[in-house]
Motif scaffolding. Structure first.
Motif, PDB file in Angstrom:
ATOM      1  N   THR A   1     -18.660  14.266   1.910  1.00  0.00           N
ATOM      2  CA  THR A   1     -18.638  12.844   2.217  1.00  0.00           C
ATOM      3  C   THR A   1     -17.596  12.113   1.373  1.00  0.00           C
ATOM      4  N   THR A   2     -17.565  12.401   0.077  1.00  0.00           N
ATOM      5  CA  THR A   2     -16.577  11.751  -0.796  1.00  0.00           C
ATOM      6  C   THR A   2     -15.170  12.207  -0.446  1.00  0.00           C
ATOM      7  N   PHE A   3     -15.048  13.467  -0.040  1.00  0.00           N
ATOM      8  CA  PHE A   3     -13.733  14.002   0.317  1.00  0.00           C
ATOM      9  C   PHE A   3     -13.165  13.277   1.534  1.00  0.00           C
ATOM     10  N   PHE A   4     -14.002  13.069   2.552  1.00  0.00           N
ATOM     11  CA  PHE A   4     -13.521  12.371   3.741  1.00  0.00           C
ATOM     12  C   PHE A   4     -13.304  10.890   3.460  1.00  0.00           C
ATOM     13  N   GLY A   5     -14.026  10.353   2.504  1.00  0.00           N
ATOM     14  CA  GLY A   5     -13.740   8.984   2.063  1.00  0.00           C
ATOM     15  C   GLY A   5     -12.348   8.885   1.464  1.00  0.00           C
ATOM     16  N   GLN A   6     -11.957   9.916   0.712  1.00  0.00           N
ATOM     17  CA  GLN A   6     -10.611   9.951   0.148  1.00  0.00           C
ATOM     18  C   GLN A   6      -9.564  10.104   1.248  1.00  0.00           C
ATOM     19  N   PHE A   7      -9.876  10.888   2.282  1.00  0.00           N
ATOM     20  CA  PHE A   7      -8.949  11.021   3.418  1.00  0.00           C
ATOM     21  C   PHE A   7      -8.724   9.669   4.090  1.00  0.00           C
ATOM     22  N   ARG A   8      -9.793   8.908   4.265  1.00  0.00           N
ATOM     23  CA  ARG A   8      -9.656   7.580   4.870  1.00  0.00           C
ATOM     24  C   ARG A   8      -8.776   6.680   4.011  1.00  0.00           C
ATOM     25  N   ALA A   9      -8.952   6.751   2.699  1.00  0.00           N
ATOM     26  CA  ALA A   9      -8.132   5.941   1.790  1.00  0.00           C
ATOM     27  C   ALA A   9      -6.665   6.322   1.907  1.00  0.00           C
ATOM     28  N   ILE A  10      -6.391   7.611   2.052  1.00  0.00           N
ATOM     29  CA  ILE A  10      -5.012   8.075   2.221  1.00  0.00           C
ATOM     30  C   ILE A  10      -4.437   7.516   3.520  1.00  0.00           C
ATOM     31  N   GLY A  11      -5.243   7.545   4.584  1.00  0.00           N
ATOM     32  CA  GLY A  11      -4.777   7.016   5.861  1.00  0.00           C
ATOM     33  C   GLY A  11      -4.453   5.535   5.801  1.00  0.00           C
ATOM     34  N   VAL A  12      -5.264   4.795   5.055  1.00  0.00           N
ATOM     35  CA  VAL A  12      -5.015   3.360   4.922  1.00  0.00           C
ATOM     36  C   VAL A  12      -3.711   3.120   4.170  1.00  0.00           C
ATOM     37  N   ASN A  13      -3.480   3.893   3.131  1.00  0.00           N
ATOM     38  CA  ASN A  13      -2.285   3.707   2.298  1.00  0.00           C
ATOM     39  C   ASN A  13      -1.015   4.277   2.935  1.00  0.00           C
ATOM     40  N   TYR A  14      -1.165   5.168   3.903  1.00  0.00           N
ATOM     41  CA  TYR A  14      -0.023   5.843   4.513  1.00  0.00           C
ATOM     42  C   TYR A  14       0.954   4.837   5.129  1.00  0.00           C
ATOM     43  N   ASN A  15       0.421   3.926   5.925  1.00  0.00           N
ATOM     44  CA  ASN A  15       1.290   2.940   6.579  1.00  0.00           C
ATOM     45  C   ASN A  15       1.962   2.030   5.561  1.00  0.00           C
ATOM     46  N   GLN A  16       1.238   1.670   4.515  1.00  0.00           N
ATOM     47  CA  GLN A  16       1.818   0.815   3.483  1.00  0.00           C
ATOM     48  C   GLN A  16       2.976   1.520   2.777  1.00  0.00           C
ATOM     49  N   VAL A  17       2.842   2.820   2.541  1.00  0.00           N
ATOM     50  CA  VAL A  17       3.903   3.586   1.876  1.00  0.00           C
ATOM     51  C   VAL A  17       5.136   3.651   2.764  1.00  0.00           C
ATOM     52  N   VAL A  18       4.941   3.906   4.055  1.00  0.00           N
ATOM     53  CA  VAL A  18       6.076   4.002   4.983  1.00  0.00           C
ATOM     54  C   VAL A  18       6.817   2.665   5.053  1.00  0.00           C
ATOM     55  N   LYS A  19       6.099   1.561   5.132  1.00  0.00           N
ATOM     56  CA  LYS A  19       6.742   0.249   5.162  1.00  0.00           C
ATOM     57  C   LYS A  19       7.509  -0.026   3.878  1.00  0.00           C
ATOM     58  N   ALA A  20       6.917   0.356   2.742  1.00  0.00           N
ATOM     59  CA  ALA A  20       7.584   0.134   1.451  1.00  0.00           C
ATOM     60  C   ALA A  20       8.846   0.981   1.343  1.00  0.00           C
ATOM     61  N   LEU A  21       8.805   2.209   1.831  1.00  0.00           N
ATOM     62  CA  LEU A  21       9.992   3.078   1.786  1.00  0.00           C
ATOM     63  C   LEU A  21      11.122   2.495   2.625  1.00  0.00           C
ATOM     64  N   ASN A  22      10.778   2.033   3.819  1.00  0.00           N
ATOM     65  CA  ASN A  22      11.811   1.491   4.702  1.00  0.00           C
ATOM     66  C   ASN A  22      12.408   0.189   4.173  1.00  0.00           C
ATOM     67  N   SER A  23      11.601  -0.601   3.510  1.00  0.00           N
ATOM     68  CA  SER A  23      12.116  -1.901   3.059  1.00  0.00           C
ATOM     69  C   SER A  23      12.799  -1.844   1.689  1.00  0.00           C
ATOM     70  N   ASN A  24      12.485  -0.876   0.853  1.00  0.00           N
ATOM     71  CA  ASN A  24      12.996  -0.858  -0.519  1.00  0.00           C
ATOM     72  C   ASN A  24      14.074   0.188  -0.783  1.00  0.00           C
ATOM     73  N   PHE A  25      14.261   1.131   0.121  1.00  0.00           N
ATOM     74  CA  PHE A  25      15.227   2.207  -0.114  1.00  0.00           C
ATOM     75  C   PHE A  25      16.229   2.273   1.028  1.00  0.00           C
ATOM     76  N   SER A  26      17.320   2.940   0.746  1.00  0.00           N
ATOM     77  CA  SER A  26      18.308   3.154   1.801  1.00  0.00           C
ATOM     78  C   SER A  26      17.719   4.121   2.828  1.00  0.00           C
ATOM     79  N   GLU A  27      18.369   4.163   3.994  1.00  0.00           N
ATOM     80  CA  GLU A  27      17.836   4.993   5.073  1.00  0.00           C
ATOM     81  C   GLU A  27      17.787   6.461   4.671  1.00  0.00           C
ATOM     82  N   LYS A  28      18.822   6.943   4.008  1.00  0.00           N
ATOM     83  CA  LYS A  28      18.885   8.349   3.608  1.00  0.00           C
ATOM     84  C   LYS A  28      17.794   8.681   2.580  1.00  0.00           C
ATOM     85  N   LYS A  29      17.631   7.820   1.584  1.00  0.00           N
ATOM     86  CA  LYS A  29      16.626   8.057   0.552  1.00  0.00           C
ATOM     87  C   LYS A  29      15.210   7.929   1.149  1.00  0.00           C
ATOM     88  N   ALA A  30      15.033   6.958   2.055  1.00  0.00           N
ATOM     89  CA  ALA A  30      13.731   6.784   2.698  1.00  0.00           C
ATOM     90  C   ALA A  30      13.368   8.009   3.531  1.00  0.00           C
TER      91      ALA A  30
END
Length: 144
Positions: free
Chosen positions: A76-105
């Motif tokens: 149960t705790t493990f799948f809770g961590q998976f959900r947290a990763i899923g929530v943060n995944y989109n935020q990480v992708v947006k941050a990479l695209n907005s803060n880094f060059s295309e090649k580095k992103a």
């Protein structure tokens, strides 16, 4: 004056008190078996357990497997961590695209994709282990 009316204190008499007493004796083997069934039943006292056995009321026996319970809690705790990763995944992708060059992103996204594939493989292993455990439990239950 009736007897009940003259009372001023004490316990209220029961409407149908249990006055009849029965005694039986058990050897050591049967006593151990009786006590284990009593503990498994979860009955509040031995008298209620015995009367439910005699009058064919269903006796509940619940076995709790501590290892299985721990496995469930960790899963149960493990799948809770998976959900947290899923929530943060989109935020990480947006941050990479907005803060880094295309090649580095793209380089970071490749690493993120590889980590995600590893998580998917791990989740498949967890599902397989859980299915094996379900199969084992259903086989043990059918043999008893």
């Amino acid at each position: 004056m009736k007897r009940n009316e003259s009372r001023k204190g004490g316990r209220i008499p029961k409407r149908d008190p249990a006055k009849n007493r029965h005694v039986f004796y058990l050897n050591e083997e049967k006593e151990a078996q009786f006590l284990s069934l009593f503990e498994l039943s979860g009955a509040k006292n031995k008298a209620h357990f015995i009367t439910s056995c005699i009058f064919h009321n269903p006796v509940k026996v619940v076995k709790i497997d501590k290892g299985l319970h721990d496995y469930y809690m960790r899963l149960t705790t493990f799948f809770g961590q998976f959900r947290a990763i899923g929530v943060n995944y989109n935020q990480v992708v947006k941050a990479l695209n907005s803060n880094f060059s295309e090649k580095k992103a793209l380089a970071f996204l490749y690493k993120l994709e590889k980590a995600t594939i590893d998580l998917v493989d791990l989740q498949k292993k967890i599902v397989a282990l859980t299915n094996d455990l379900k199969q084992k439990i259903s086989n043990d239950g059918s043999q008893n």
